[in-house]
Design an enzyme around this catalytic site. Structure first.
Site, PDB file in Angstrom:
ATOM      1  N   ASP A 212      16.141  17.772 -19.636  1.00  0.00           N
ATOM      2  CA  ASP A 212      15.249  16.622 -19.512  1.00  0.00           C
ATOM      3  C   ASP A 212      13.790  17.020 -19.760  1.00  0.00           C
ATOM      4  O   ASP A 212      13.352  18.100 -19.355  1.00  0.00           O
ATOM      5  CB  ASP A 212      15.390  16.065 -18.085  1.00  0.00           C
ATOM      6  CG  ASP A 212      14.489  14.885 -17.806  1.00  0.00           C
ATOM      7  OD1 ASP A 212      14.739  13.811 -18.376  1.00  0.00           O
ATOM      8  OD2 ASP A 212      13.533  15.047 -17.015  1.00  0.00           O
ATOM      9  N   GLU A 248      15.731  17.296 -24.585  1.00  0.00           N
ATOM     10  CA  GLU A 248      15.088  16.010 -24.809  1.00  0.00           C
ATOM     11  C   GLU A 248      13.623  16.238 -25.155  1.00  0.00           C
ATOM     12  O   GLU A 248      12.834  16.632 -24.296  1.00  0.00           O
ATOM     13  CB  GLU A 248      15.178  15.107 -23.564  1.00  0.00           C
ATOM     14  CG  GLU A 248      14.595  13.735 -23.846  1.00  0.00           C
ATOM     15  CD  GLU A 248      13.967  13.054 -22.641  1.00  0.00           C
ATOM     16  OE1 GLU A 248      13.940  11.823 -22.615  1.00  0.00           O
ATOM     17  OE2 GLU A 248      13.464  13.742 -21.731  1.00  0.00           O
TER      18      GLU A 248
HETATM   19  C1  5J7 Z   1       8.409  11.392 -21.022  1.00  0.00           C
HETATM   20  C2  5J7 Z   1       7.965  11.493 -22.327  1.00  0.00           C
HETATM   21  O1  5J7 Z   1       7.495  12.659 -22.816  1.00  0.00           O
HETATM   22  C3  5J7 Z   1       8.022  10.395 -23.179  1.00  0.00           C
HETATM   23  O2  5J7 Z   1       7.582  10.497 -24.466  1.00  0.00           O
HETATM   24  C4  5J7 Z   1       8.532   9.181 -22.692  1.00  0.00           C
HETATM   25  O3  5J7 Z   1       8.618   8.121 -23.528  1.00  0.00           O
HETATM   26  C5  5J7 Z   1       8.981   9.096 -21.366  1.00  0.00           C
HETATM   27  C6  5J7 Z   1       8.913  10.179 -20.533  1.00  0.00           C
HETATM   28  C7  5J7 Z   1       9.345  10.095 -19.158  1.00  0.00           C
HETATM   29  O4  5J7 Z   1      10.230  11.081 -18.752  1.00  0.00           O
HETATM   30  C8  5J7 Z   1      10.632  11.181 -17.469  1.00  0.00           C
HETATM   31  C9  5J7 Z   1      11.493  12.208 -17.135  1.00  0.00           C
HETATM   32  C10 5J7 Z   1      11.908  12.315 -15.817  1.00  0.00           C
HETATM   33  O5  5J7 Z   1      12.729  13.304 -15.465  1.00  0.00           O
HETATM   34  C11 5J7 Z   1      11.467  11.453 -14.849  1.00  0.00           C
HETATM   35  C12 5J7 Z   1      10.615  10.427 -15.197  1.00  0.00           C
HETATM   36  O6  5J7 Z   1      10.203   9.543 -14.264  1.00  0.00           O
HETATM   37  C13 5J7 Z   1      10.172  10.295 -16.511  1.00  0.00           C
HETATM   38  C14 5J7 Z   1       9.263   9.227 -16.882  1.00  0.00           C
HETATM   39  O7  5J7 Z   1       8.820   8.410 -16.031  1.00  0.00           O
HETATM   40  C15 5J7 Z   1       8.886   9.155 -18.245  1.00  0.00           C
HETATM   41  O8  5J7 Z   1       8.017   8.152 -18.692  1.00  0.00           O
HETATM   42  C16 5J7 Z   1       8.125   6.778 -18.333  1.00  0.00           C
HETATM   43  O9  5J7 Z   1       8.501   5.961 -19.422  1.00  0.00           O
HETATM   44  C17 5J7 Z   1       7.521   5.903 -20.480  1.00  0.00           C
HETATM   45  C18 5J7 Z   1       8.004   4.942 -21.589  1.00  0.00           C
HETATM   46  C19 5J7 Z   1       6.181   5.426 -19.988  1.00  0.00           C
HETATM   47  O10 5J7 Z   1       5.259   5.535 -21.050  1.00  0.00           O
HETATM   48  C20 5J7 Z   1       5.766   6.351 -18.864  1.00  0.00           C
HETATM   49  O11 5J7 Z   1       4.573   5.857 -18.323  1.00  0.00           O
HETATM   50  C21 5J7 Z   1       6.821   6.385 -17.770  1.00  0.00           C
HETATM   51  O12 5J7 Z   1       6.847   5.143 -17.129  1.00  0.00           O
HETATM   52  C22 5J7 Z   1       6.915   5.203 -15.728  1.00  0.00           C
HETATM   53  O13 5J7 Z   1       8.255   4.985 -15.347  1.00  0.00           O
HETATM   54  C23 5J7 Z   1       6.028   4.166 -15.085  1.00  0.00           C
HETATM   55  O14 5J7 Z   1       4.706   4.412 -15.491  1.00  0.00           O
HETATM   56  C24 5J7 Z   1       6.187   4.283 -13.584  1.00  0.00           C
HETATM   57  O15 5J7 Z   1       5.440   3.236 -12.977  1.00  0.00           O
HETATM   58  C25 5J7 Z   1       7.651   4.138 -13.174  1.00  0.00           C
HETATM   59  O16 5J7 Z   1       7.796   4.375 -11.784  1.00  0.00           O
HETATM   60  C26 5J7 Z   1       8.461   5.159 -13.945  1.00  0.00           C
HETATM   61  C27 5J7 Z   1       9.959   4.994 -13.738  1.00  0.00           C
HETATM   62  O17 5J7 Z   1      10.668   6.145 -14.232  1.00  0.00           O
HETATM   63  C28 5J7 Z   1      11.179   6.089 -15.493  1.00  0.00           C
HETATM   64  O18 5J7 Z   1      11.041   5.148 -16.205  1.00  0.00           O
HETATM   65  C29 5J7 Z   1      11.929   7.270 -15.942  1.00  0.00           C
HETATM   66  C30 5J7 Z   1      12.077   7.489 -17.278  1.00  0.00           C
HETATM   67  C31 5J7 Z   1      12.831   8.593 -17.831  1.00  0.00           C
HETATM   68  C32 5J7 Z   1      12.704   8.814 -19.186  1.00  0.00           C
HETATM   69  C33 5J7 Z   1      13.403   9.818 -19.787  1.00  0.00           C
HETATM   70  O19 5J7 Z   1      13.304  10.042 -21.116  1.00  0.00           O
HETATM   71  C34 5J7 Z   1      14.239  10.617 -19.046  1.00  0.00           C
HETATM   72  O20 5J7 Z   1      14.911  11.607 -19.676  1.00  0.00           O
HETATM   73  C35 5J7 Z   1      14.365  10.420 -17.709  1.00  0.00           C
HETATM   74  C36 5J7 Z   1      13.657   9.404 -17.104  1.00  0.00           C
END
Ligand code: 5J7
Ligand code: CA
Length: 512
Positions: A212, A248
């Site tokens: 991740d 990823e």
């Molecule tokens: C990281 C990146 O490099 C990227 O390019 C991307 O598009 C997303 C992420 C990303 O990775 C995560 C990995 C984790 O292990 C845990 C995480 O919480 C995240 C994560 O949050 C994350 O980014 C979210 O989604 C993007 C599209 C937004 O631009 C980010 O701001 C972020 O959004 C946040 O999501 C909110 O701002 C916040 O308020 C909310 O609580 C949070 C909820 O968590 C997620 O949406 C988790 C997403 C996630 C994405 C992954 O790719 C992944 O492998 C695992 C979880």
């Protein structure tokens, strides 16, 4: 001597790109948020008989338990410890799953979250999946144990410690991703704890890892961790097998960090693949299916041997992450079956298909208010198990795309044609295309708004074949369409644009 050292280095690097599939299988299915006991049963009753190569499971380690108002899926991406108890089940259930899936030749790939622990506002107490105590405010995770020293706080130069500018590679790696406590992976202690966790999984029989958030970790730190990993368990895998690594890295271009910094360490998720394929099948941005004649590296994707490809994943299927609204999911089932069919017929990359749950989508100004919703759950918050109906579909909100006939049969197609070159390309300069895989398979798509009616050379041996999209072979007859290939390899195809599934696929094992 030089040659031996070179072979060892090369062999070592290349091994981590190999999925370690058993019995000539080819495809990974992501069973998002499934319970371990359901996965064990699914391996035995469906995945092994249908020839699936492996499963990407949700993170198996202890995670935070949130309530806002109902446990969101992303709590699994906020680790509390490396104990093997999660929303999907406990350690005993995990061991039982890995054992039973391996016994029928279906590999398990664990989703591994090592960039961070819980969010900094995760509070203090026992709201975790095994009930372990932690304090996010003190950066104290005694069940690992990690303490404040094991996090990156001092290296990060932004005001609140969060990533603010994706153009600054030091921020992206050393600051907090959306306030998640960022681990100091340059410390030997942190590396050793992470490697110990991954080795535990390997020793139990896991075949590899989906890593991740790799963009947020330094390649050198990952290289060190991977270098400490054991070979796969001799109980199921050949001597010297290295864990499959797929990382990823969300890279659609235009950011400071590129997928190319990670390909020497293992495979990488090719996010351009689903984003482009979505635009093509939706016919957005002037895209046409016939442009995919050069699909793969010809589209600027990473090289074949480095790519893991997919139409959607758990993140971008809910409008989060890379690709936006172009991403095709089970919600657009007609397009989805075609896009997944195209991916599985095409030789590029290691293919992963998605298996999802339904949630109450609720768009307000283009944003889904319920994109956070966790899996189907009982009133006490525990994840519901996956019931299988008499028609082989799944109940209780589980979508089971991998059980859709058109998708299952294309997983079989990919196994039958593996290592065969792509040949006999045909197109109508619009959205009708066809291609073969050596003399073992042939597929025809009609994504135009008019009928396809054409005779094509399939390159296959003469005979009668069952289309595996509208049906399949059943004994000595076809349950769907029949395609007659003449001695010279020609066959006539007619596909109405109003067909439920406007594509046809035949392969050597669907011959009567
Ligand atoms: C990281 C990146 O490099 C990227 O390019 C991307 O598009 C997303 C992420 C990303 O990775 C995560 C990995 C984790 O292990 C845990 C995480 O919480 C995240 C994560 O949050 C994350 O980014 C979210 O989604 C993007 C599209 C937004 O631009 C980010 O701001 C972020 O959004 C946040 O999501 C909110 O701002 C916040 O308020 C909310 O609580 C949070 C909820 O968590 C997620 O949406 C988790 C997403 C996630 C994405 C992954 O790719 C992944 O492998 C695992 C979880
Ligand atoms: Ca980091």
């Amino acid at each position: 001597m030089k040659l031996v050292i070179l072979t060892m280095l090369f062999g070592f690097g290349v091994m981590q790109h190999n999925p370690n599939f058993q019995h000539g299988r080819t495809t990974i299915v992501q069973l998002f948020e499934w319970r371990w006991s359901d996965i064990a049963a699914e391996c035995e009753r469906f995945l092994a008989p249908k020839g699936f190569g492996g499963i990407q499971i949700s993170p198996p380690n202890e995670h935070i338990v949130l309530n806002e108002p109902w446990q969101p899926w992303w709590q699994r991406y906020q680790p509390i410890s490396y104990n093997l108890c999660s929303r999907s089940g406990n350690e005993e259930e995990f061991i039982d799953m890995v054992t039973r899936c391996n016994n029928v030749g279906v590999n398990i790939y664990a989703d591994v979250v090592i960039n961070h622990m819980s969010g900094s506002s995760g509070g203090e107490g026992n709201h975790s999946s095994c009930g372990s105590w932690f304090s996010a405010s003190k950066k104290d995770f005694p069940s690992v144990p990690y303490s404040a020293w094991d996090f990156n706080s001092n290296k990060c130069k932004t005001r609140n410690g969060d990533i603010e500018n994706y153009g600054d590679i030091f921020q992206v790696r050393d600051c907090q991703l959306v306030s998640l406590l960022d681990l100091a992976l340059e410390k030997d202690y942190v590396r050793s704890k992470v490697a110990e966790y991954m080795n535990r999984l390997i020793d139990l029989g896991v075949a590899g890892f989906r890593m991740d958030a790799c963009k947020h970790m330094w390649p050198g730190d990952l290289e060190n961790v991977y270098g400490h990993l054991h070979n796969l368990s001799l109980r199921w895998f050949p001597n010297g097998s290295r864990p499959f690594i797929f990382q990823e890295v969300i890279d659609l271009g235009g950011e400071a960090i590129s997928y190319s910094e990670y390909i020497h360490l293992g495979r990488v998720t090719e996010f351009k693949y689903g984003a482009k394929l979505g635009n093509i099948f939706r016919k957005w941005n002037e895209e046409k299916l016939f442009y995919t004649r050069t699909w793969g590296e010809g589209w600027g994707f990473m090289s074949d041997g480095n790519a893991v490809v997919f139409v959607d994943n758990h993140d971008n299927q809910r409008g989060h992450g890379a690709g936006g609204s172009a991403i095709i999911t089970f919600w657009d089932s007609k397009l989805y079956k075609m896009a997944v069919g195209y991916m599985l017929a095409h030789p590029y990359g290691v293919a992963r298909i998605m298996s999802s749950y339904r949630w109450n989508r609720n768009f307000v100004n283009g944003k889904d208010q319920n994109d956070w919703m966790g899996p189907p759950a009982n009133t006490n918050g525990s994840t519901k198990s996956v019931p299988v109906n008499s028609d082989q579909t799944c109940g209780d909100g589980w979508v089971c795309e991998h059980r859709w006939r058109q998708i299952t049969n294309m997983v079989i197609f990919r196994n039958v044609v593996k290592q065969q070159p792509q040949i006999s390309w045909w197109d109508n300069q619009s959205n009708q295309v066809a291609f073969g895989r050596g003399d073992l398979g042939f597929i025809v798509f009609n994504n135009d708004d008019w009928d396809l009616d054409v005779t094509l050379n399939t390159g296959m041996s003469g005979g009668t074949y069952c289309d595996v999209i509208s049906g399949q072979k059943d004994g000595n007859k076809c349950t769907g369409k029949q395609i007659i290939v003449s001695k010279d390899g020609n066959a006539h195809f007619k596909i109405s644009n109003t067909d439920e599934d406007p594509f046809i696929a035949i392969h050597a094992e669907s011959k009567l």
